[in-house]
Motif scaffolding. Sequence first.
Motif, mmCIF file in Angstrom:
data_model
loop_
_atom_site.group_PDB
_atom_site.id
_atom_site.type_symbol
_atom_site.label_atom_id
_atom_site.label_comp_id
_atom_site.label_asym_id
_atom_site.label_seq_id
_atom_site.Cartn_x
_atom_site.Cartn_y
_atom_site.Cartn_z
ATOM 1 N N CYS A 66 0.831 -1.210 0.000
ATOM 2 C CA CYS A 66 0.000 0.000 0.000
ATOM 3 C C CYS A 66 0.864 1.259 0.000
ATOM 4 O O CYS A 66 0.552 2.233 -0.690
ATOM 5 C CB CYS A 66 -0.934 -0.002 1.204
ATOM 6 N N GLU A 105 -9.032 7.634 2.133
ATOM 7 C CA GLU A 105 -10.068 6.595 2.235
ATOM 8 C C GLU A 105 -9.478 5.281 2.745
ATOM 9 O O GLU A 105 -10.055 4.607 3.605
ATOM 10 C CB GLU A 105 -10.723 6.368 0.868
ATOM 11 N N VAL A 106 -8.334 4.917 2.199
ATOM 12 C CA VAL A 106 -7.720 3.627 2.528
ATOM 13 C C VAL A 106 -7.202 3.610 3.966
ATOM 14 O O VAL A 106 -7.420 2.642 4.715
ATOM 15 C CB VAL A 106 -6.593 3.304 1.523
ATOM 16 N N GLU A 133 -14.972 1.450 -3.348
ATOM 17 C CA GLU A 133 -14.730 0.849 -2.035
ATOM 18 C C GLU A 133 -14.107 -0.540 -2.138
ATOM 19 O O GLU A 133 -13.429 -0.990 -1.202
ATOM 20 C CB GLU A 133 -16.035 0.792 -1.239
ATOM 21 N N PHE A 136 -10.517 0.264 -2.364
ATOM 22 C CA PHE A 136 -10.078 0.766 -1.058
ATOM 23 C C PHE A 136 -9.891 -0.400 -0.081
ATOM 24 O O PHE A 136 -8.945 -0.414 0.716
ATOM 25 C CB PHE A 136 -11.103 1.742 -0.465
ATOM 26 N N LEU A 139 -6.619 -2.328 -0.772
ATOM 27 C CA LEU A 139 -5.455 -1.549 -0.351
ATOM 28 C C LEU A 139 -5.385 -1.393 1.165
ATOM 29 O O LEU A 139 -4.295 -1.356 1.749
ATOM 30 C CB LEU A 139 -5.485 -0.182 -1.036
ATOM 31 N N ALA A 140 -6.556 -1.318 1.820
ATOM 32 C CA ALA A 140 -6.581 -1.207 3.282
ATOM 33 C C ALA A 140 -6.028 -2.478 3.919
ATOM 34 O O ALA A 140 -5.294 -2.422 4.916
ATOM 35 C CB ALA A 140 -8.004 -0.935 3.769
ATOM 36 N N ARG A 143 -2.374 -2.453 3.562
ATOM 37 C CA ARG A 143 -1.756 -1.445 4.436
ATOM 38 C C ARG A 143 -1.425 -2.027 5.810
ATOM 39 O O ARG A 143 -0.371 -1.706 6.389
ATOM 40 C CB ARG A 143 -2.705 -0.248 4.583
#
Length: 644
Positions: A66, A105-106, A133, A136, A139-140, A143
């Motif tokens: 990420c 957002e992420v 979303e 997102f 990627l979240a 992360r």
Amino acid sequence: MNGSHAAPAGSPAGYRETYARWQADPTGFWGEAAKAVEWIKPPQVIFDASLGTYGHWFPDATCNTCFNALDRHVRDGRAQQPALIHDSPVTGTKTVFTYAQVLDEVATLAAVLQDLGVAKGDRVIIYMPMIPEAAFAMLACARIGAVHSVVFGGFAANELATRIDDATPKIILTATCGVEPARVVEYKPLLDGAIALSRHKPDACLVLQRPQVEASMHATRDRNWRTLTAAARATGRKADCVAVAATDPLYVLYTSGTTGRPKGVVRDNGGHMVALLWNMANLYDVKPGEVMFTASDVGWVVGHSYIVYGPLLHGATSVLYEGKPVGTPDPGAYWRVVAEHKAVSLFTAPTAFRAIRKEDPQAKHLAGHDLSHFRALFLAGERADPDTLHWAQEVLKVPIIDHWWQTETGSCIVGNPVGLELLPVKPGSPTVPLPGYDVRCLDEGGRPVPAGTMGAIVLKLPLPPCALPTLWHADERFREAYLTTYPGYYNTSDAGYIDEDGYVFIMGRTDDIINVAGHRLSTGGMEEVLASHPAVAECAVVGIRDALKGEQPCGFVVLKSGVTQSAAEVEKELVALVRDRIGPVAAFKLALTVNRLPKTRSGKILRATMKKIADGEDYAMPATIEDPAVLGEISTALKGRGIG
């Protein structure tokens, strides 16, 4: 930002020099390519061969995917550049997210995941439509070091349940519905049904309520996506990037298994980034800041690699398209998206172009769209028949690049490396092996076959960065499925041949090679002939049981809109055409006109299922089928000829 590129674009020997450089020093080649990644701890060891012929890439490095896709671009001056364009003709909305907005957002969603108890190594299933979303969410997870598993939105409850049991997710992220051109598909009842069926139960489900459907919430399990992200944003709660080993899994993506049990393909973090960054520059020739339109779904590997990760790692802009090639609203949908967003490349499946050609054979819907920025069309996912390739070339006047890869490899095996040099196109071939892949053609005994001879297409081990290190919690199944049939090679299960120039021709899966009276024949070769008929929009050839010859080919054809010939006339001409082009040895006597072909949602034709119907065998409803009713139509058409 640091980075490395191979031979400069336009270099007359760019491909040959680059491939030879990889052959001479594979670890040096990928060590150089790895400089395009911003590592937390850079690799000192490029390849660990301690596992024998397979091994691990960058085993001592740490990183965060990420961070490479978002944070470093915001830091280095791309904060206000569009990162993601959501273009949704089915809802009539368009939204542009800058790199800074996507990062916000992420990081916020990642904090919500942490608050729900998700930690490094936990699995998260993402069951969502083509909305921002979904990206997102992927990627979240990346992360915070969680392992995401995206399941195609709208997948049947029992199929979703098998993936829940295999991945054992901590939580599941979903939306209330997906929007199709003619209907709204409610996801929440499917998800609730899957959880009821599964042995493993997630701790929670994070539910995004879409305007089209307001779903009821489970009292203890479900959480409202917007409520929790709004609360995190109000308190300034954002998650930092978590360091993971380069060999730690980024995601698990399920592909159909021959036993009916899905295979969870594992993708690691480090090798994935290295390969995608190399491919974005050297294969796709997309530059940072340019727009790439990949018309796929995040539920497929193409969506993972070239809607979400590849473009963002490279600092490009990606189009997330919620629509179809035709019907949203017309066969000019892709041309509008390319023109409106100034995309330099379009990546889609050949079936999409066959659908466009069927509805608009004269390409009238292309008129009025400014494609002056557009440089290349990339096709993958199934074999690109020469007739479709010629038509696309004729109407678009740009290079049409067929390329071949698999869910398991995560990026291209054989392609035309536009960023190095555009090699001569041979219709029917995805061109040449890319660095990292030593492609061979073997007979059933594992012996090399002469140039131009049909055989099994295999890849000499070790495989390059990005290719699967194993299957999720199924190491032995991984070895049995891919490594044991041809020792020292990865078995692609694809059949084809390599010509005297080193061009690879993929003619179909190994079970698409049929045996007619002792002659091994490619159904792909027959499909080429059928597709060349001016009345045919798309086709599929399968081998059906024959008491005398063992198998006989049966050609299913869909005619173009506006064809004035009768189906019987076209069928008669097709039989003659195959006899003329391939010869009597093909024993091609049965052409059958149908309204449509059964396909997966990614556009692959379900040939094996069609064969079972023709042979009168029982079959399981394919999990990824686009419209189950088509199988009934195929059965009826066959019975009309006394088959099945």
